[in-house]
Design a protein around this motif. Structure first.
Motif, short mmCIF file in Angstrom:
data_model
loop_
_atom_site.label_atom_id
_atom_site.label_comp_id
_atom_site.label_asym_id
_atom_site.label_seq_id
_atom_site.Cartn_x
_atom_site.Cartn_y
_atom_site.Cartn_z
N UNK A 200 10.36 60.78 24.88
CA UNK A 200 10.20 60.24 23.44
C UNK A 200 9.87 58.75 23.38
N UNK A 201 8.90 58.52 22.60
CA UNK A 201 8.47 57.27 22.39
C UNK A 201 9.03 56.38 21.39
N UNK A 202 9.78 55.22 21.57
CA UNK A 202 10.47 54.42 20.42
C UNK A 202 9.55 53.60 19.85
N UNK A 203 9.13 53.61 18.83
CA UNK A 203 8.58 52.75 17.81
C UNK A 203 9.03 52.24 16.81
N UNK A 204 9.70 51.07 17.05
CA UNK A 204 10.61 50.20 15.80
C UNK A 204 9.44 49.11 15.24
N UNK A 205 9.55 49.40 13.97
CA UNK A 205 8.43 48.23 13.25
C UNK A 205 9.49 47.19 12.73
#
Length: 267
Positions: A200-205
């Motif tokens: 799972x890739x964590x992409x937090x803006x």
């Protein structure tokens, strides 16, 4: 390549109005397949703030998907927050709190993580987690993206408590084949595989428009998704403009995301 532009934490009511037009210009310039907004359209969930957020959405040039954030339920009107927490959001943004989008290359599932009984800290119930996973039942080989406001992982520098149900959600999302999780809330950019779930890739803006900055400028992320590969490009504000800064490349192999060397982004 499929292009998803990820905005978060616009915070109308505590925003930088001078950045709104440059942000919209950037969206038009990029022309993504989908814009995703991971919550906190407003600062205090007031009608005027929602009206500005709605006008912003009307000016987007493409399809969009959004989920609410904790600031999108009234903080200073406890009665409304307890009895009709989503009424203003539904009227101004979307009557659907957990929307879904799909095309030939991706399936995107929105999850509402806001807990009206604990204004700051989010919550994910087993039912919401299961409903999100059900959205991937017919995804096949398409990219599988989850969108929520509160992050499922905190770094050691974060003083806030992690959302209730985060550990169960990560385990279940990994088990049902989700590949990318988009979130916001903390006003910082984080792009990396989850520590315990490298598939799972964590992409937090970070925040796209808010004046409440946490050590970085106003930013947003652009994802370019291919078959078993992904590029995430962070755009940051420079004066009254947005420009790309860093590109992070990942390749998916044996069910896990592997980082490839970062590259400076083209101006």
């Amino acid at each position: 390549m499929t292009r998803v532009l990820h905005l978060s934490d616009l915070h109308y009511g505590k925003d930088r109005p001078e950045l709104e037009a440059p942000l919209l210009d950037s969206v038009h310039r990029i022309d993504p397949d989908l814009v995703v907004i991971s919550g906190d359209f407003t600062q205090r969930a007031r009608k005027g703030q929602f009206a500005r957020a709605s006008a912003f959405l009307d000016r987007l040039p493409c399809r969009w998907l959004a989920v609410p954030g904790n600031h999108d339920t009234p903080l200073d009107n406890l009665w409304v927050r307890m009895t009709a927490p989503w009424a203003r959001y539904r009227r101004a943004i979307d009557p659907v709190l957990e929307p879904r989008y799909e095309d030939s290359s991706m399936v995107v599932v929105g999850v509402n993580t806001v807990n009206r009984f604990s204004w700051q800290r989010g919550r994910l119930s087993k039912r919401r987690i299961a409903r999100a996973c059900d959205g991937f039942d017919t995804a096949g080989s398409r990219a599988r993206i989850v969108v929520l406001h509160h992050p499922l992982q905190h770094g050691p520098e974060v003083g806030k408590r992690l959302m209730r149900g985060a550990a169960q959600a990560l385990d279940r999302f990994a088990g049902c084949g989700a590949q990318i999780v988009l979130s916001g809330h903390l006003h910082n950019t984080v792009i990396a595989p989850f520590r315990a779930y490298p598939g799972l890739l964590f992409v937090q803006a970070g925040t796209s428009l808010s004046r409440r900055l946490r050590g970085e400028p106003n930013t947003f992320n652009l994802l370019e998704i291919g078959q078993d590969c992904l590029m995430v490009e962070t755009w940051g504000s420079e004066g009254t403009d947005f420009q790309p800064s860093v590109r992070r490349h990942f390749r998916r192999k044996d069910g896990a995301w592997h980082r490839v060397a970062d590259q400076p982004a083209d101006p």
